[in-house]
Design an enzyme around this catalytic site. Structure first.
Site, short mmCIF file in Angstrom:
data_model
loop_
_atom_site.label_atom_id
_atom_site.label_comp_id
_atom_site.label_asym_id
_atom_site.label_seq_id
_atom_site.Cartn_x
_atom_site.Cartn_y
_atom_site.Cartn_z
N PRO A 2 48.34 43.36 41.37
CA PRO A 2 48.02 43.56 42.79
C PRO A 2 48.29 42.29 43.58
CG PRO A 2 46.29 44.46 41.39
CD PRO A 2 47.22 43.71 40.48
N GLU A 3 48.84 42.47 44.77
CA GLU A 3 49.18 41.32 45.61
C GLU A 3 48.15 41.13 46.71
OE1 GLU A 3 53.40 41.21 46.51
OE2 GLU A 3 53.87 42.28 44.66
N LYS A 51 45.19 36.21 45.67
CA LYS A 51 44.91 37.28 44.73
C LYS A 51 43.50 37.18 44.15
CE LYS A 51 49.82 37.52 43.51
NZ LYS A 51 50.82 37.50 42.42
N ARG A 258 60.15 37.27 36.02
CA ARG A 258 59.66 38.36 36.86
C ARG A 258 60.88 39.14 37.39
NH1 ARG A 258 54.66 36.88 38.90
NH2 ARG A 258 54.45 39.05 39.58
#
Length: 270
Positions: A2-3, A51, A258
């Site tokens: 989650p950002e 975050k 990523r």
């Protein structure tokens, strides 16, 4: 993972339901804080930073959580006033790591990646290594100059990696890294020190995340105008701008690599 937009949306949701309420029962299912008792304490507020999530109580303590890859906070309306004995039935999943119940609502921290209880005055020590929060109210005036200073220190590091570095600016993950670069037509591996206008890139990321926060009650699907993804997760599907198939690259090196989704036509290397 989650950002920052998801953390901000979570903070808004928890605050709307819990602020000003007294905890009637609570259980922190985390070894280092399992003995902490929050019963009888009043919840003051919940806020996010990048975050990270912070829930403050009236006794000067803060519950700090990080969602990591799969975590979330869920709210359940109570039909009866919960008790410590009834928490097991309210949160019976073995991955429910925190349960905080007020008279009307029960907040359940599911699959949390981090859980601490710290003096509220010490919150800053947990995030001292991070850059400015991209979604902070004062980011355009206060946070942006500091983020740009940190951005400039990255030299020739690819811009995609710089955006993901929480020490530069806090809150951006793979989604808003890819979407911001696409919006600015930037090749993800452009050296940071060759970027003409990093301020516009950071503010683009902020605007995209603000739209997600504003769409808190949206569907989250591709039909939701605020959360439509132009490139992220759309490998081999046509670019929404030019029709060229979206491709997937990589930022960073194993084991910290990523995925980077981009349009090879709209985001050509300069």
């Amino acid at each position: 993972m989650p950002e920052g937009d998801i953390l901000r949306r979570t903070a808004v949701t928890l605050s709307a339901a819990l602020d000003g309420s007294v905890v009637v029962a609570a259980e922190l299912r985390w070894p280092s804080v399992a003995a902490v008792d929050l019963s009888g304490r009043t919840i003051l507020s919940t806020h996010s930073y990048g975050k990270h999530l912070f829930t403050r109580f009236d006794d000067g303590r803060t519950v700090h959580s990080h969602l990591r890859m799969e975590g979330s906070w869920r709210l359940r309306p109570n039909t009866d006033t919960p008790t410590r004995a009834s928490l097991a039935s309210l949160a019976r999943n073995p991955f429910d790591r925190a349960v905080i119940a007020t008279e009307h609502w029960t907040a359940i921290g599911h699959r949390l990646g981090m859980l601490d209880v710290v003096p509220t005055r010490d919150e800053g020590t947990l995030i001292a290594h991070l850059g400015p929060d991209l979604l902070a109210d004062d980011f355009p005036g206060v946070g942006l100059p500091e983020a740009l200073r940190r951005f400039a220190e990255q030299g020739s590091t690819p811009v995609a990696e710089v955006l993901l570095d929480q020490r530069v600016v806090a809150g951006i993950g793979t989604i808003y890294m890819a979407e911001s670069l696409f919006a600015r037509r930037l090749w993800p591996w452009t050296p940071a020190d060759q970027l003409a206008d990093p301020a516009s890139l950071l503010m683009t990321a902020r605007v995209l995340m603000e739209r997600s926060v504003a769409a808190q009650h949206g569907t989250g699907s591709d039909n939701d105008p605020w959360v439509v993804r132009s490139v992220h997760g759309r490998r081999s599907r046509p670019c929404r701008r030019c029709g060229t198939p979206v491709v997937e690259g990589q930022a960073g090196v194993p084991p910290m690599e990523r995925p980077v989704f981009y349009c090879p036509a709209c985001q050509r290397p300069d």
